[in-house]
Design an enzyme around this catalytic site. Structure first.
Site, mmCIF file in Angstrom:
data_model
loop_
_atom_site.group_PDB
_atom_site.id
_atom_site.type_symbol
_atom_site.label_atom_id
_atom_site.label_comp_id
_atom_site.label_asym_id
_atom_site.label_seq_id
_atom_site.Cartn_x
_atom_site.Cartn_y
_atom_site.Cartn_z
ATOM 1 N N CYS A 70 -8.922 2.154 -7.059
ATOM 2 C CA CYS A 70 -7.775 3.299 -7.055
ATOM 3 C C CYS A 70 -6.557 2.727 -7.942
ATOM 4 O O CYS A 70 -6.327 1.519 -7.915
ATOM 5 C CB CYS A 70 -7.322 3.387 -5.570
ATOM 6 S SG CYS A 70 -8.404 4.440 -4.722
ATOM 7 N N ASN A 108 0.697 -1.209 -0.030
ATOM 8 C CA ASN A 108 -0.013 0.025 0.016
ATOM 9 C C ASN A 108 0.917 1.303 -0.085
ATOM 10 O O ASN A 108 0.478 2.448 0.458
ATOM 11 C CB ASN A 108 -0.789 0.106 1.240
ATOM 12 C CG ASN A 108 -1.877 1.365 1.081
ATOM 13 O OD1 ASN A 108 -2.495 1.342 0.092
ATOM 14 N ND2 ASN A 108 -2.349 1.655 2.215
ATOM 15 N N HIS A 133 -5.409 14.659 -5.990
ATOM 16 C CA HIS A 133 -3.975 14.546 -5.009
ATOM 17 C C HIS A 133 -3.290 15.608 -5.223
ATOM 18 O O HIS A 133 -2.466 16.004 -4.590
ATOM 19 C CB HIS A 133 -3.386 13.153 -5.488
ATOM 20 C CG HIS A 133 -4.332 11.992 -5.119
ATOM 21 N ND1 HIS A 133 -4.807 11.480 -6.135
ATOM 22 C CD2 HIS A 133 -4.410 11.151 -4.160
ATOM 23 C CE1 HIS A 133 -5.465 10.145 -5.532
ATOM 24 N NE2 HIS A 133 -5.219 10.167 -4.441
#
Length: 765
Positions: free
Chosen positions: A649, A116, A701
């Site tokens: 994602c 991750n 982002h």
């Protein structure tokens, strides 16, 4: 007997680096302030490893954003849009590449293998003018040396660097990334030469791509690259480190024959088959760095099992050539268990964070050398025995329900096109419906209320009132912006996994178990220690409250079982898929309660579905089968008129598109704004997708606010390959990390773009 750590978390035990970075980005502190916090963190990490007795201590594993971006800076491979004109790369150019700035977007970010953690993807082409532009590796080696700590400088290896890159926009399709090896190797030589001059005796080159499925030409690139580096590496001990999986037999052969390399590092936690390769033949006189302590989980090591593995290896490579190590960098685990003062003592005894893993590595090394710490070893055995026999771990009802799942594939009764018709009758949405992914900005005040409620400083009544006001604000804003399908903004949630884990049995939570995800963003994964079940409804109260504030459809927001699994520290005493099915059953109960509570659109996020994909193709089918099945279990019981959304994602979808279709969701939204073309090419190449789809139309982002023209242009590109009746318009991810001053204009421009294209499509009829 020597010990080694592959890498260490950078954020600090209390996320000191996160706060220093964000303060610097907000203009509240100087570059000097940031460098001071960074230097203090590095110093404490090196001293801690040294005090524990670690022989091989890494340097240059610290980064202000990402180690691959550090390598891009070292090579001077800055894309032209950032205006870099040469010389040592400063923080302004470095952070512009990572985060974008007011005028240019960031570079693409993608998952680091199947973790991750995210890295910034280098953009390369034949025109890139490489130069030695960041002396960070040498500077940090010298910095440690000045503190009296001799370290092993760590570099991302040249072949992995290129294979983890992408061709820049506009570069010819025939371009081979590996053709750049002759251009980057001279810079690696400069760095290595400087490290030698500074006194380094060891160097670590991370080549994790060796665990992937690599064809012969790519393996030959390793042989050629290291032959080219051989004379520069001469006089140094050189460790090539691999991690995250078994190393394939051919790659093992290539690796162990590399010129100039004296040591090989392997992940022996996830790479159990690598042991067989070592037993079948290991080059004489070389070092084996044995990664027996898990760098990716938080469970205490099984000392007895590790010791037996190490003793077997000692017989093969010899006592003086075996080094005890971690399976990968400890970047992927939490920092220090010492800060967990509220964690249940029994569960705490089962755990080891990065600081404890350093102790474990050294304890194993000492035991091998005949200096076994008997007290430590017996405490370890007692903790493992307690975990095996604890009644908190097993729930018979859950075990039975999960076992009963076998033999059925849990699909909804009707096909997707019939369901979409039933849903449209009920929802009456325009074409190109607009929505957001779920979360809205979380203000300082909101976080304070949540924190104080948790600490019992705010009454439940006041807490509910504050959250209700926040939901009302978010609903009113969306109505004002004329968004079609609303969300409640998730003000009651700290994290999309933790929020659910706190309400499910079988989960434990840490106070400071933070792990870096990207840049300054950290996640605090829950610990799944036992069988999972849902004692009571988790989200119905807030979703029903939000729906009562509007006549527009309100999405219920859930995190899917695969994402909860992949974003947690998962128990290692049963197969992962068994734990996933248990979570799926708990989410299924919640989906059905939301439907009963009047919620007609339910989003089940599977943001992390792809990141759990094993690194090797031979293992993909089994993973995708149980992951997709877990998702279908969650919603197989709802009516046709209930619309099931999912969100994913950072996914390279090309290789799993058929599994995504097999999930059988009604609408899928995708975080793809940094990888537009890749996603659309899947559909351009003729994959038929019958359900609704919302590829993100702008990148949340980055603080940059896209214009409505830019968004409209993006939507038009999507319409070139997707049917207008299935396309949704949405940002690419949740808005939690942004400010309202960024969110309002961006969403306004998004809605304006959708309306503009709707009117163009209407007039074209």
């Amino acid at each position: 007997m020597a010990s080694h750590i592959v890498g260490y978390p950078r954020m600090g035990p209390k996320r000191e680096l996160k706060f220093a970075l964000e303060s610097f980005w907000d203009g509240k502190s100087t570059a000097e302030d940031l460098q001071k916090v960074s230097a203090d963190l590095r110093s404490s990490i090196w001293k801690q490893m040294s005090a524990a007795g670690t022989k091989f201590i890494p340097s240059n594993t610290f980064a202000h954003y990402d180690q691959v971006l550090d390598t891009t800076a070292m090579l001077g491979a800055v894309p032209p849009r950032y205006g870099y004109t040469g010389g040592e790369i400063g923080l302004d150019v470095y952070f512009s590449m990572a985060r974008g700035n007011a005028s240019v977007p960031a570079m693409e970010m993608t998952k680091w293998f199947d973790t991750n953690y995210h890295y910034i993807v280098p953009e390369l082409g034949p025109e890139v003018n490489f130069s030695y532009a960041s002396h960070k590796a040498v500077n940090e080696y010298k910095e440690a040396k000045a503190l009296g700590v001799d370290t092993v400088p760590v570099l991302v290896g040249p072949v992995s660097y290129l294979l983890l890159s992408k061709a820049a926009k506009g570069v010819d399709k025939s371009f081979e990334l590996l053709s750049l090896l002759p251009k980057i190797l001279p810079i690696y030589k400069e760095v290595i030469t400087e490290l030698k001059a500074a006194g380094a005796t060891w160097i670590q080159l991370d080549e994790p791509v060796l665990v992937m499925d690599l064809e012969g030409q790519k393996l030959q690139a390793f042989t050629g690259a290291y032959a080219e580096l051989e004379s520069t590496l001469s006089g140094l001990n050189v460790l090539v480190e691999t991690y995250f999986a078994d190393i394939p037999a051919e790659a093992y052969k290539t690796l162990t024959s590399l010129k100039g390399v004296t040591a090989f590092g392997f992940d022996l936690v996830r790479g159990t088959k690598t042991l067989d390769l070592v037993k079948a033949g290991f080059p004489e006189g070389k070092y084996l760095f044995a990664g027996v302590v898990d760098g990716r989980n938080i469970w205490a090591n099984d000392f007895a099992a590790s010791l037996s593995t190490l003793q077997a290896l000692e017989g093969i490579v010899g006592k003086d050539k075996l080094v005890v190590s971690t399976s990968c960098s400890l970047l992927h685990t939490a920092v220090d268990l010492i800060n967990e003062t509220k964690l249940d003592d029994e569960i705490k005894s089962w755990l080891a964070f990065a600081a404890q893993k350093v102790v474990e590595v050294n304890a194993l090394a000492k035991a091998l050398a005949g200096q076994k710490d008997e007290a430590l070893f017996s405490a370890n055995a007692a903790a493992l025995a307690s975990r095996r026999s604890s009644p908190r771990v097993t729930n018979e009802g859950v075990q039975k329900a999960a076992a009963a799942l076998k033999g059925s594939d849990h699909r909804r009764a009707t096909n997707v096109s019939a369901r979409l018709d039933a849903q449209q009758k009920k929802l009456n949405l325009p074409i190109l419906p607009t929505t957001t992914i779920g979360s809205f900005p979380q203000t300082v005040e909101l976080r304070r209320v949540r924190r104080e409620y948790k600490a019992k400083k705010v009454s439940e009544e006041d807490y509910v009132k504050a959250i209700k006001e926040e939901i009302k604000k978010v609903v009113d804003l969306q109505e004002e912006l004329d968004i079609d399908v609303l969300v409640h903004g998730e003000p009651e949630r700290n994290d999309m996994v933790e929020y659910f884990g706190e309400q499910l049995s079988g989960f434990a939570f840490t106070a400071n178990g933070w792990v870096q995800s990207y840049g300054s963003r950290c996640v605090k994964p829950p610990v799944i220690y036992g069988d999972v079940s849902r004692p009571k409804a988790m989200t119905v109260f807030w979703s029903a409250m939000a729906q009562s504030m509007t006549s527009r459809p309100m999405k219920g927001m859930l995190t899917g079982p695969v994402t909860i699994l992949n974003w947690s520290f998962v128990r290692n005493d049963q197969p992962r898929h068994e734990t996933c099915y248990q979570i799926a059953l708990a989410i299924k109960d919640e989906v059905e309660d939301l439907e009963k509570g009047g919620i007609g659109v339910i989003q089940i996020d599977e943001a992390a579905l792809r990141e759990g994909l094993p690194l090797r193709k031979s293992e993909h089918a089994f993973y995708l089968d149980w992951a997709v099945h877990s998702f279908r279990i969650t919603n197989c019981g709802v009516q046709d008129s209930t619309q099931i959304h999912t969100h994913m994602c950072y996914s390279h979808f090309n290789d799993i598109i058929h599994s995504i279709i097999d999930m059988d969701a009604d609408v899928i939204t995708i975080e793809n704004s940094r990888s537009d073309e890749k996603l659309l090419s899947v559909f351009r190449e003729g994959v038929k997708y019958g359900a609704g789809i919302g590829p993100g139309v702008y990148d949340i982002h980055s603080p940059r606010i896209p214009s409505s023209e830019e968004i409209a242009d993006r939507v038009n590109k999507m319409l070139a390959v997707l049917e207008q009746n299935i396309l949704w318009v949405n940002p690419d991810c949740g808005l939690k990390t942004r400010k309202y001053t960024e969110v309002k204009p961006a969403l306004k421009n998004m809605v304006d773009a959708a309306k503009l294209i709707r009117s163009q499509l209407a007039s074209a009829k």
